[in-house]
Design a protein around this motif. Structure first.
Motif, PDB file in Angstrom:
ATOM      1  N   ASP A 151       0.818  -1.213   0.000  1.00  0.00           N
ATOM      2  CA  ASP A 151       0.000   0.000   0.000  1.00  0.00           C
ATOM      3  C   ASP A 151       0.851   1.263   0.000  1.00  0.00           C
ATOM      4  O   ASP A 151       0.380   2.348  -0.367  1.00  0.00           O
ATOM      5  N   GLU A 152       2.109   1.121   0.398  1.00  0.00           N
ATOM      6  CA  GLU A 152       2.968   2.303   0.519  1.00  0.00           C
ATOM      7  C   GLU A 152       3.568   2.737  -0.809  1.00  0.00           C
ATOM      8  O   GLU A 152       4.210   3.795  -0.873  1.00  0.00           O
TER       9      GLU A 152
ATOM     10  N   VAL B 227       3.955   3.942  -4.839  1.00  0.00           N
ATOM     11  CA  VAL B 227       3.402   4.612  -6.015  1.00  0.00           C
ATOM     12  C   VAL B 227       4.463   4.551  -7.102  1.00  0.00           C
ATOM     13  O   VAL B 227       5.653   4.355  -6.832  1.00  0.00           O
ATOM     14  N   MET B 228       4.046   4.749  -8.356  1.00  0.00           N
ATOM     15  CA  MET B 228       4.967   4.678  -9.475  1.00  0.00           C
ATOM     16  C   MET B 228       5.745   5.988  -9.614  1.00  0.00           C
ATOM     17  O   MET B 228       5.272   7.056  -9.222  1.00  0.00           O
TER      18      MET B 228
ATOM     19  N   GLU C 172       4.404   9.850 -10.060  1.00  0.00           N
ATOM     20  CA  GLU C 172       3.185  10.134  -9.310  1.00  0.00           C
ATOM     21  C   GLU C 172       3.530  10.932  -8.050  1.00  0.00           C
ATOM     22  O   GLU C 172       4.693  11.021  -7.641  1.00  0.00           O
TER      23      GLU C 172
ATOM     24  N   PRO D 191       3.433  10.966  -4.280  1.00  0.00           N
ATOM     25  CA  PRO D 191       3.158  10.070  -3.156  1.00  0.00           C
ATOM     26  C   PRO D 191       2.439  10.784  -2.034  1.00  0.00           C
ATOM     27  O   PRO D 191       2.597  12.002  -1.839  1.00  0.00           O
TER      28      PRO D 191
ATOM     29  N   GLN E 261       3.808   7.387   1.801  1.00  0.00           N
ATOM     30  CA  GLN E 261       4.121   6.499   0.681  1.00  0.00           C
ATOM     31  C   GLN E 261       5.529   6.742   0.149  1.00  0.00           C
ATOM     32  O   GLN E 261       6.153   7.780   0.408  1.00  0.00           O
TER      33      GLN E 261
ATOM     34  N   ILE F 155       8.291   5.651  -3.452  1.00  0.00           N
ATOM     35  CA  ILE F 155       8.302   5.325  -4.869  1.00  0.00           C
ATOM     36  C   ILE F 155       8.742   3.872  -5.061  1.00  0.00           C
ATOM     37  O   ILE F 155       9.658   3.390  -4.392  1.00  0.00           O
TER      38      ILE F 155
ATOM     39  N   ARG G  41      -1.997  -4.104  -4.045  1.00  0.00           N
ATOM     40  CA  ARG G  41      -2.201  -3.602  -2.686  1.00  0.00           C
ATOM     41  C   ARG G  41      -2.117  -4.746  -1.681  1.00  0.00           C
ATOM     42  O   ARG G  41      -2.108  -5.918  -2.037  1.00  0.00           O
TER      43      ARG G  41
END
Length: 388
Positions: free
Chosen positions: A177-178, A180-181, A184, A186, A190, A192, A217
């Motif tokens: 869940d932490e 992101v691409m 993006e 965050p 979060q 990367i 997720r």
């Protein structure tokens, strides 16, 4: 926990060699030759001149010859050369019948159709013998990764299509869940997804065909969907979620889907929570989520598996020897892969070995390998390392 060597043996026991396909020579660089390929012609296909000059039977300083014709690359002299005769010849041209040497053009003077050999004539003969490079039937043995030089050799052998091992299809699944691409924004809690891209690059360099799956997720439904998207891969590489925390669900979901587990946990650092098995006909390797752990395990485990799939020898990652540039304390019970730099004084491990520090890995060109329970070492002691 099992030793690294046992983990590799268990991986190799489940690693298939992939099928053979034929591809155009122009696309062969970097691929693994799957079958021996033999030359269909001699190289050179005829005795050829190695220099610009004159083809003669024999020569000595002061000798005079009448020029009776010319031979150029792609156009031979249609006739033979006798005593007192010479044929003007250029590099790569077929040597005329009867000629035994080439007198280079710098060693003659010419007046009309007559040449005179000057003092200082070299020994010659400046002739490349037919088949001097290779002959019909000589082969390139397999398996071997094709380099630009080998591609050139195949071309000269008149090989237009090359039998190579099919490239492994690898599905890369990052979980958490932490995550992101890159690109993006965050959230406050979060980070990367970095491992995904590092492993993708590593797999491409190894000759595989990696594909990124959507981030999964930390719930079973998301993981099941992700595993469905991995269908058709030869190898599924998961990143994160392989430990034993409440949110580490990869092992549970994979088990529910029928994974035949080969092992879980390896006596190494970084990278202890490593999992492997077979799922839906594909190999599966579950890497730790820590960035450096995942990349180190990629070099130590994933890379040898990809090479084995390509038909290359089933062996651990290449290790080289050097000496320590700085003394090191005793190692603990797990094999330690330390980020390090090669210097003129030997290998120098970084003082910071936390498994989250990608900046240290990015500046390293080697992994110093410390065996389990390795005693304290002094500067100058011999050690092994894996080049990066």
């Amino acid at each position: 926990m099992i030793p690294v060597s046992d983990a590799l043996d268990r991986l190799f026991s489940r690693t298939p060699t992939l099928p053979v396909e034929e591809i155009p020579l122009i696309a062969a660089n970097g691929r693994v030759l799957a079958r021996a390929v033999s030359a269909t012609r001699n190289q050179p296909p005829f005795s050829a001149s190695a220099m610009d000059g004159y083809a003669v039977v024999a020569a000595a300083p002061g000798d005079r010859f009448k020029v009776i014709g010319e031979a150029a690359a792609g156009t031979r002299f249609d006739g033979s050369v006798g005593p007192g005769e010479a044929v003007r010849i250029f590099t790569g041209a077929p040597v005329p019948q009867g000629a035994s040497r080439i007198v280079i053009q710098e060693d003659v003077t010419r007046d009309g159709d007559v040449i005179t050999v000057t003092e200082g004539l070299d020994k010659g003969p400046h002739i490349r013998a037919e088949g001097g490079d290779f002959r019909v039937g000589q082969s390139i043995d397999a398996p071997v990764r094709l380099t630009p030089a080998l591609v050139a050799l195949l071309a000269s052998m008149n090989v237009a299509r090359v039998p190579v091992t099919r490239r492994p299809e690898v599905a890369i699944l990052s979980t958490g869940d932490e995550l992101v691409m890159p690109g993006e924004v965050p959230g406050p809690d979060q980070i990367i997804a970095s491992n995904t891209f590092g492993l993708h690059a590593l797999l491409r360099d190894l000759g595989a065909r990696p594909r990124l799956l959507p981030l999964a997720r930390d719930d079973e439904a998301s993981l099941r969907t992700a595993f469905d998207l991995a269908q058709g891969a030869d190898l599924v590489v998961t990143i994160g979620g392989a430990s034993v925390g409440d949110h580490d669900l990869v092992g549970k979901v994979a088990g529910d889907l029928g994974m035949d587990r080969a092992f879980y946990k390896v006596a190494m650092r970084p990278g202890k929570p490593l999992m492997a098995g077979t799922l839906n006909g594909a190999m599966m390797i579950g890497l730790p989520g820590n960035p450096v752990s995942a990349m180190v395990c990629g070099h130590v485990f994933v890379a040898p598996v990809i090479r084995a799939m390509l038909g290359l020898p089933r062996a651990q990652a290449l290790r080289k020897q050097t000496v320590l540039a700085q003394s090191q304390p005793a190692n603990g019970p797990r094999e330690h892969y330390m980020r390090a730099r090669l210097t003129e004084n030997g290998i120098l491990p970084d003082q910071r070995q936390d498994s989250s520090l990608l900046s240290v890995l990015g500046l390293s060109d080697a992994l110093l390998v410390r065996p389990p329970h390795d005693p304290a070492r002094d500067a100058g002691d011999p050690v092994e390392y894996i080049p990066l």
